[in-house]
Design a protein around this motif. Structure first.
Motif, short mmCIF file in Angstrom:
data_model
loop_
_atom_site.label_atom_id
_atom_site.label_comp_id
_atom_site.label_asym_id
_atom_site.label_seq_id
_atom_site.Cartn_x
_atom_site.Cartn_y
_atom_site.Cartn_z
N SER A 135 0.84 -1.21 0.00
CA SER A 135 0.00 0.00 0.00
C SER A 135 0.86 1.25 0.00
O SER A 135 0.58 2.20 -0.74
CB SER A 135 -0.91 0.03 1.23
N ILE A 136 1.90 1.22 0.82
CA ILE A 136 2.75 2.41 0.90
C ILE A 136 3.46 2.64 -0.43
O ILE A 136 3.47 3.75 -0.96
CB ILE A 136 3.77 2.28 2.06
N VAL A 137 4.01 1.54 -0.99
CA VAL A 137 4.72 1.70 -2.27
C VAL A 137 3.77 2.24 -3.33
O VAL A 137 4.08 3.18 -4.05
CB VAL A 137 5.32 0.35 -2.73
N ALA A 178 4.39 7.16 -7.35
CA ALA A 178 3.40 7.55 -8.36
C ALA A 178 2.76 6.33 -9.01
O ALA A 178 1.98 6.46 -9.93
CB ALA A 178 4.07 8.42 -9.41
N LEU A 179 3.12 5.14 -8.50
CA LEU A 179 2.64 3.91 -9.13
C LEU A 179 1.11 3.85 -9.17
O LEU A 179 0.51 3.51 -10.18
CB LEU A 179 3.20 2.71 -8.37
N GLY A 180 0.49 4.18 -8.04
CA GLY A 180 -0.97 4.10 -7.95
C GLY A 180 -1.63 4.98 -8.99
O GLY A 180 -2.53 4.54 -9.72
N LEU A 181 -1.16 6.21 -9.09
CA LEU A 181 -1.71 7.15 -10.07
C LEU A 181 -1.57 6.61 -11.48
O LEU A 181 -2.50 6.65 -12.27
CB LEU A 181 -0.97 8.49 -9.94
N MET A 182 -0.40 6.07 -11.76
CA MET A 182 -0.14 5.60 -13.13
C MET A 182 -0.97 4.37 -13.46
O MET A 182 -1.50 4.25 -14.56
CB MET A 182 1.34 5.30 -13.31
N ILE A 183 -1.08 3.45 -12.49
CA ILE A 183 -1.89 2.26 -12.71
C ILE A 183 -3.34 2.67 -12.99
O ILE A 183 -3.97 2.19 -13.93
CB ILE A 183 -1.82 1.32 -11.48
N GLU A 184 -3.83 3.59 -12.18
CA GLU A 184 -5.20 4.08 -12.38
C GLU A 184 -5.36 4.67 -13.76
O GLU A 184 -6.31 4.38 -14.48
CB GLU A 184 -5.49 5.18 -11.35
N ALA A 185 -4.40 5.51 -14.14
CA ALA A 185 -4.51 6.21 -15.43
C ALA A 185 -4.54 5.22 -16.59
O ALA A 185 -5.41 5.32 -17.46
CB ALA A 185 -3.35 7.20 -15.59
N ILE A 186 -3.62 4.24 -16.60
CA ILE A 186 -3.63 3.32 -17.74
C ILE A 186 -4.85 2.40 -17.69
O ILE A 186 -5.33 1.95 -18.71
CB ILE A 186 -2.34 2.48 -17.91
N SER A 212 1.78 13.97 -16.70
CA SER A 212 2.92 13.88 -17.61
C SER A 212 4.24 14.22 -16.91
O SER A 212 5.27 13.62 -17.19
CB SER A 212 2.72 14.80 -18.81
N LEU A 213 4.18 15.17 -16.01
CA LEU A 213 5.39 15.50 -15.25
C LEU A 213 5.83 14.27 -14.47
O LEU A 213 7.02 13.93 -14.42
CB LEU A 213 5.10 16.67 -14.30
N GLN A 214 4.85 13.59 -13.90
CA GLN A 214 5.15 12.38 -13.15
C GLN A 214 5.71 11.30 -14.07
O GLN A 214 6.65 10.60 -13.71
CB GLN A 214 3.86 11.90 -12.46
N ALA A 215 5.13 11.21 -15.27
CA ALA A 215 5.62 10.22 -16.23
C ALA A 215 7.08 10.53 -16.59
O ALA A 215 7.89 9.63 -16.77
CB ALA A 215 4.75 10.21 -17.48
N GLY A 257 9.27 9.49 -13.65
CA GLY A 257 9.28 8.07 -13.33
C GLY A 257 8.54 7.81 -12.03
O GLY A 257 8.39 8.71 -11.20
N TRP A 258 8.05 6.58 -11.87
CA TRP A 258 7.17 6.32 -10.73
C TRP A 258 7.89 6.33 -9.40
O TRP A 258 7.29 6.51 -8.36
CB TRP A 258 6.39 5.02 -10.92
N THR A 259 9.21 6.12 -9.44
CA THR A 259 9.92 6.03 -8.17
C THR A 259 10.20 7.41 -7.58
O THR A 259 10.61 7.52 -6.44
CB THR A 259 11.27 5.32 -8.34
N ARG A 260 10.00 8.46 -8.40
CA ARG A 260 10.28 9.79 -7.87
C ARG A 260 9.00 10.61 -7.85
O ARG A 260 8.82 11.52 -8.65
CB ARG A 260 11.35 10.49 -8.72
N PRO A 261 8.11 10.27 -6.94
CA PRO A 261 6.84 10.98 -6.90
C PRO A 261 7.05 12.43 -6.49
O PRO A 261 7.99 12.75 -5.76
CB PRO A 261 6.04 10.23 -5.82
N LEU A 262 6.19 13.28 -7.02
CA LEU A 262 6.21 14.66 -6.58
C LEU A 262 5.80 14.69 -5.12
O LEU A 262 4.89 13.97 -4.72
CB LEU A 262 5.18 15.47 -7.38
N SER A 263 6.46 15.49 -4.35
CA SER A 263 6.01 15.62 -2.97
C SER A 263 4.69 16.37 -2.98
O SER A 263 4.36 17.07 -3.94
CB SER A 263 7.04 16.39 -2.15
N ARG A 264 3.95 16.20 -1.92
CA ARG A 264 2.65 16.85 -1.83
C ARG A 264 2.78 18.36 -2.05
O ARG A 264 1.97 18.98 -2.73
CB ARG A 264 2.04 16.57 -0.45
N ARG A 265 3.84 18.89 -1.50
CA ARG A 265 4.09 20.32 -1.57
C ARG A 265 4.34 20.76 -3.01
O ARG A 265 3.67 21.66 -3.53
CB ARG A 265 5.30 20.62 -0.68
N GLU A 266 5.28 20.08 -3.68
CA GLU A 266 5.57 20.40 -5.09
C GLU A 266 4.32 20.30 -5.93
O GLU A 266 4.03 21.17 -6.75
CB GLU A 266 6.58 19.39 -5.66
#
Lengths: 355, 510
Positions: free
Chosen positions: A199-201, A206-214, B366-369, B372-381
């Motif tokens: 859940s945390i990962v 951004a994985l959750g957002l991307m999975i949802e989007a696709i 798209s910014l997130q894309a 990459g998924w491992t570097r999520p935007l912080s809530r603040r950004e």
């Protein structure tokens, strides 16, 4: 009239919340058991083993494997796919574990246990990756791909054990399924920990957002620059890994892999759990929490069937009835049918004026 | 004698409403036997709707349809076919895995008491195709082994098996090259000479002039003119289609912008021979920093296709691309994104915003894309970016958690724009960004585009409204019949009229 309507709306909003009926069903099943045996929910503490004992504990323990595969399948379904192979990946994982341990023959070695588990999870992840490659790069239908893997997986397990039901002795592995920590079954605690990590990962990256989007709109997501293939690969791999964990859970409790029964048809339980949890099979928005509720419900249902002494031949039918009822209750169309009937019933007498 | 006979098809006061649109508004229409009649109009003018009413796919709300003088009310395609009306659509609706004979005869197989009589079925297929001058085809060939052109001809064969009196051809040439079009036209002429009434719909102006005898022009669901083809020139047809009198068009052009500058130095993006067979002819294109390049052309002329090839949405099969002096391969939207090349699609609901996601998620997608998924935007950004663009672009409601599907078209477009601005694009390709917007929203978007160009972004601006293209662009690429027919520097002398004339004057290569 207006007031009652707004009250109705409010009630409806609560009822419509995703896994409301799953929770209701769990309580109902427990209530039925409680009526049959008023001491059903009693918990006792066993000071010598340091563990709580009771039916609830049994349910939690039984829920662990289903929880794992339900969470994995939930992610796959969110991308608009499906994973029918989790039951078979379970048996592969179990077969690897048991075969390795029985060959190692070191009943107390933690090292052997760790190696067995590592090997099992590695192979499970690879199987998930194969699914992912076929879906994402070859472009096969997820249904067909994972159906083939479902058949192949059991075959692979049989090859690994040479068709035998392999047993092994290894205390650490056994402890995973049958041991206790903090008074609770270890297996349940591990399951909870894994779910929390997933859940945390999913939600913090951004994985959750991307999975949802696709899952919602593959075309628009592609134009937005998302890496659909990479995401699919990741998700199927996670599902394989989680199924591998489930396979270890399922075989460690009896320290035997039964190549034809371990994980058999559990993919269906996993899908049901996901659906009960309010994730649409069409993909998109998903709820790991919902899948957890669904998995707990299925475990409760299994135990209830046993407890009530439903003849084993009638078990599937009983299960089916409960699940159908649940799906109907949560189906928008059935609900609107009820709504319509309420609206049209008073009109009917007027309409049927004899001509 | 021809006049004495009732026309093959006659529509009087035909009307059809869809929610919010008057798709057909009291259209009168006549189609005679033995003529090729072109149905003209921009996308959304009502051509498809008229065809669908004629072929029984849609029931009309109001109006009268007469076929060979007899009043008809079709409630299904089968009924229309029984009355002698057949249609061939743009996308060949045949079965690729069946043979030619099977495709031609599907549903009309010759039956005997034992079931289908294959020998006689094949004979009839052969007879039908021979009438079209296609006797050389091997009937047993699988359809998918044929070229698109021959498939299209087989589709016509299939439509003529029942000996229709009316044949509707909806964009039959969209996937064909010149030689193949000539082949198709030979078949069409043969059918016409045998007395079939042919309704021909095409985006390709030159083809319409080459094949049709008369034309009916639709605009916004109304019939705005019926003319013998030879009585009109191309500029007139365009001005009738667009609903602007030529002199008005002339006047509108002179409001020319001042921000134009000569492109200098290395282009940001340069493409040589960029094209794809059957989609767009290989073309050279240069985009400079801070420059707005307009693509002008009628809808369906290929301007969208060119934009999609440029941004990797559709894969080009020829050409090379450079960013400054570095060769790059842009084969997917993802690689385009990595080079900071952004594209907003014409149909923003299907290929743009994701309606079921919130404004916040749509903007950051798209910014997130890119990260990459491992570097999520912080809530603040994330909140900073989202709030900044909601404010800068004036997105209403200014609530980042609202689902995008609940926003108006203009605001959806702004969300889409925000998504791409968030990645700080080098090149921004906007396909019909102002379509369907009211005038204030349009001006708003135009102002943002001008602002972005001033900030150094290189912009491609595509619009059906030539005025808009003129007002914004430094350079205009004129597109017609899937190829670039010219490039003009914008300036005080240039008017909408000049573009229309350029399009009209280009008589194609044949």
């Amino acid at each position: 009239m207006n007031e009652s309507k707004s009250n109705l709306e409010r009630v409806r909003a609560i009822i419509r919340s995703q896994y409301f009926w799953g929770i209701v069903a769990i309580f109902l099943l427990l209530l039925i058991n409680l009526i049959k045996d008023p001491s059903y929910l009693n918990l006792s503490y066993n000071p010598t083993t340091g563990a709580f004992v009771g039916n609830i504990i049994d349910i939690l323990r039984a829920a662990a494997p289903i929880l794992m595969i339900a969470v994995g399948v939930c992610l796959v379904i969110a991308t608009g796919g499906i994973d029918l192979s989790v039951g078979s990946v379970m048996v592969v994982s179990g077969a690897v574990t048991m075969e390795f341990l029985s060959a190692a023959n070191q009943p107390d070695s933690i090292g052997a246990a760790a190696l067995a588990i590592l090997l099992a999870l590695l192979l499970s992840t690879v199987l998930g990756l194969v699914n992912g490659v076929l879906v994402a790069f070859v472009g096969l239908q997820p249904f067909i791909t994972t159906l083939v893997m479902m058949l192949a997986g059991r075959g692979i397990a049989k090859v690994i054990t040479e068709g035998q039901n392999t047993s092994a002795t290894n205390e650490p592995v056994r402890w995973i399924a049958n041991g206790y920590a903090f008074g609770l079954p270890v297996v349940f605690l591990i399951a909870v920990a894994v779910i929390v990590v997933v859940s945390i990962v999913v939600r913090k990256s951004a994985l959750g957002l991307m999975i949802e989007a696709i899952g919602i709109d593959p075309k628009a997501s592609r134009l937005a620059g998302l890496n659909r293939r990479g995401l699919l690969l990741t998700v199927y791999a996670i599902s394989g890994l989680l199924a591998g964990i489930a396979g270890i859970f399922a075989t460690a409790s009896v320290m035997t892999v039964d190549v034809s029964r371990t994980g058999y048809q559990l993919e269906l339980d996993a899908i049901l759990a996901v659906v009960i949890g309010g994730t649409s099979l069409a993909g998109g928005k998903f709820s790991i929490g919902g899948a957890v509720i669904g998995a707990l419900l299925i475990a409760t249902l299994d135990k209830t069937v046993l407890f009530l002494g439903v003849p084993s031949s009638a078990t599937p039918a009983f299960k089916a009835i409960v699940i159908i009822a649940l799906c109907l209750l949560s189906s928008e169309r059935v609900r609107s049918l009820f709504r319509q009937r309420r609206l049209t019933t008073p009109l009917t007498p007027k309409e049927t004026v004899p001509s | 004698m021809v006049e004495a006979v009732a026309p093959a098809v006659e529509m009087v006061g035909m009307s059809l409403r869809f929610p919010g649109v008057h798709a057909l508004d009291h259209v009168d229409f006549t189609l005679r036997s033995g003529e090729v009649h072109a149905l003209m109009g921009e996308n959304g003018a009502g051509k498809s709707t008229l065809i669908k009413v004629l072929t029984g796919a849609y029931p009309a709300d109001d109006g009268e349809l007469r076929v060979q003088g007899a009043r008809r009310d079709f409630s299904s395609i089968a009924e229309a076919q029984a009355a002698g009306i057949s249609a061939v659509y743009q996308d060949v609706d045949l079965c690729g895995n069946l043979s030619i004979a099977e495709n031609v005869m599907l549903g009309n197989e010759v039956r005997s008491w034992r079931g289908i009589d294959w020998r006689r079925t094949r004979e009839r297929a052969h007879a039908t195709l021979s009438e079209l001058g296609l006797s050389s085809l091997d009937l047993r060939t699988r359809l998918s082994d044929l070229s698109p052109a021959v498939q299209q001809l087989v589709a016509i064969g299939r439509a003529t098996v029942v000996h229709p009196r009316v044949l509707v051809l909806d964009e039959p040439t969209s996937s064909l090259d010149d030689r193949e079009v000539a082949m198709l036209f030979a078949v069409i002429r043969r059918l016409r000479d045998s007395g079939v009434a042919i309704l021909f719909v095409s985006h390709f102006l030159e083809q319409v002039f080459a094949i049709s005898d008369r034309m009916t022009i639709l605009r916004n669901g109304r019939n705005v003119g019926v003319h013998p083809t030879h009585a009109l020139d191309r500029a007139e047809v365009i001005s009738i289609m667009m609903g602007k009198d030529l002199s008005t068009l002339r006047r509108l052009g002179s409001e020319r912008v001042v921000h134009r500058r000569e492109p200098a130095g290395l282009p940001v993006l340069r493409a040589e021979d960029l094209g794809r067979r059957g989609v767009f002819e290989p073309t050279k294109l240069e985009l400079h920093r801070g420059e707005v390049v307009g693509f002008a052309g009628l809808r369906g002329s290929g301007r969208t296709e060119l934009a999609r090839l440029l941004t990797g949405v559709d894969r080009a099969d020829s050409g090379e691309t450079w960013i400054r002096d570095e060769p790059v391969v842009i084969s997917t939207p993802r690689t385009a994104l990595r080079h900071r090349i952004a594209f907003t699609a014409e149909n923003r609901r299907e290929e743009g915003v994701i309606g079921e996601l919130s404004v916040r998620k749509n903007i950051t997608l798209s910014l997130q894309a890119l990260r990459g998924w491992t570097r999520p935007l912080s809530r603040r950004e994330r909140d900073d970016i989202v709030e900044r663009f909601i404010e800068e672009l004036g997105i209403v409601p200014a609530d980042p958690s609202v689902l995008v599907k609940n926003l108006s078209g203009g605001n959806q477009q702004k969300v889409l724009l925000a998504r791409w601005l968030a990645v700080r694009p080098r090149v921004l390709v906007l396909d019909e960004p102002t379509r369907g917007m009211d005038i204030s929203a349009k001006v708003d978007i135009q102002a943002h585009v001008a602002q972005l160009a001033a900030e150094g972004v290189s912009i491609v601006f595509i619009s059906s409204e030539f005025e808009e293209v003129l007002r914004l662009s430094d350079r205009i690429v004129v597109v017609k019949d899937r190829r670039k027919i010219g490039e003009i520097s914008n300036g005080p002398g240039l008017s909408v009229d000049s573009i229309v004339e350029l399009i009209a004057a280009d008589a194609g290569e044949d």
